[in-house]
Design a protein around this motif. Structure first.
Motif, mmCIF file in Angstrom:
data_model
loop_
_atom_site.group_PDB
_atom_site.id
_atom_site.type_symbol
_atom_site.label_atom_id
_atom_site.label_comp_id
_atom_site.label_asym_id
_atom_site.label_seq_id
_atom_site.Cartn_x
_atom_site.Cartn_y
_atom_site.Cartn_z
ATOM 1 N N VAL A 4 -2.193 63.104 10.813
ATOM 2 C CA VAL A 4 -1.848 61.613 10.010
ATOM 3 C C VAL A 4 -2.330 61.190 10.065
ATOM 4 C CG1 VAL A 4 -0.314 60.908 9.509
ATOM 5 C CG2 VAL A 4 0.003 63.423 9.662
ATOM 6 N N TRP A 5 -3.337 60.786 11.701
ATOM 7 C CA TRP A 5 -3.573 59.396 12.407
ATOM 8 C C TRP A 5 -4.988 59.411 11.691
ATOM 9 C CZ3 TRP A 5 -2.188 54.852 13.085
ATOM 10 C CH2 TRP A 5 -0.805 55.130 13.659
ATOM 11 N N GLN A 6 -5.482 60.480 11.461
ATOM 12 C CA GLN A 6 -6.803 60.835 11.028
ATOM 13 C C GLN A 6 -7.295 60.599 9.181
ATOM 14 O OE1 GLN A 6 -9.072 64.284 12.460
ATOM 15 N NE2 GLN A 6 -8.474 63.117 14.477
ATOM 16 N N LEU A 7 -5.848 61.194 9.128
ATOM 17 C CA LEU A 7 -5.967 60.966 7.023
ATOM 18 C C LEU A 7 -6.160 59.548 7.285
ATOM 19 C CD1 LEU A 7 -6.259 63.059 5.194
ATOM 20 C CD2 LEU A 7 -3.759 63.185 4.875
ATOM 21 N N ARG A 8 -5.193 59.159 7.314
ATOM 22 C CA ARG A 8 -4.586 57.696 7.706
ATOM 23 C C ARG A 8 -6.158 56.494 7.269
ATOM 24 N NH1 ARG A 8 -2.315 56.191 3.522
ATOM 25 N NH2 ARG A 8 -1.820 54.332 4.550
ATOM 26 N N GLY A 9 -7.479 57.204 8.107
ATOM 27 C CA GLY A 9 -8.631 56.661 8.354
ATOM 28 C C GLY A 9 -8.271 55.417 9.204
#
Length: 194
Positions: free
Chosen positions: A182-187
């Motif tokens: 989730v954190w990586q998807l949010r950039g």
């Protein structure tokens, strides 16, 4: 001659009468090893998924899964959950399936409203982690109670359906992996392990 099978699908002629009626056989053990069954389940979307059935508990249906329709379950008891709405939730579910080889743990999809996706994670695993705004943790604690919708494995459960069905009594979505995705998807460079 027709072969006789028991409820696990094993041919009775493969076992001696003593093996067939033994306590190990009733627990789903043959030659000391658990038997693994695969049963088809039809999802709300109409696709058929084959899920492993734990013969030691007799079936996939766990005590927190309703027999029909859907129920609200208190978060923090059998599981916590993380809700992510819309396409973001579906994208996270796709990534989790890819990263785990198709078995990310139980994931519930809601077809109504903002179309949230609920990732069921181990109890007490969400409250001590930071989550981005798109991810809403469902847990219980002092002054806080959350409820998670859980559909039956089959039958009429609209608007809920199992995106990924539970495969065992203690099998949940891996919380640190979900948090990281989730954190990586949010950039964001934040790892979320804190």
């Amino acid at each position: 001659m027709r072969s006789r099978s028991d409820s696990t699908g094993l041919n009775r002629s493969q076992l001696s009468p003593a093996e067939f009626d033994s306590p190990q056989r009733r627990l789903g053990l043959v030659n000391g090893s658990p038997t693994v069954l695969m049963r088809p389940w039809k999802t709300l979307a109409g696709r058929v998924e084959t899920v492993p059935v734990d013969t030691q508990i007799g079936e996939v249906n766990l005590d927190w899964i309703p027999l029909s329709g859907f129920h609200l379950r208190k978060a923090g008891v059998q599981f916590d959950a993380v809700r992510i709405e819309g396409e973001t939730g579906r994208c996270v579910a796709d990534l989790m399936e890819e990263l785990t080889g198709g078995d990310p743990g139980p994931i519930v999809a809601d077809a109504a409203g903002r179309r949230p996706v609920y990732f069921l994670v181990p109890p007490r695993s969400t409250s001590h982690r930071p989550w981005p705004e798109v991810a809403v943790p469902f847990n219980s604690g002092p002054g806080k109670v959350s409820y998670v919708p859980v559909p039956a494995l089959c039958g009429h459960t609209w608007p809920l359906s199992w995106r990924c069905v539970p495969s065992g009594p203690d099998r949940f979505v891996h919380t640190p992996l979900l948090n990281s995705v989730v954190w990586q998807l949010r950039g964001t460079s934040h790892s979320g392990d804190g």
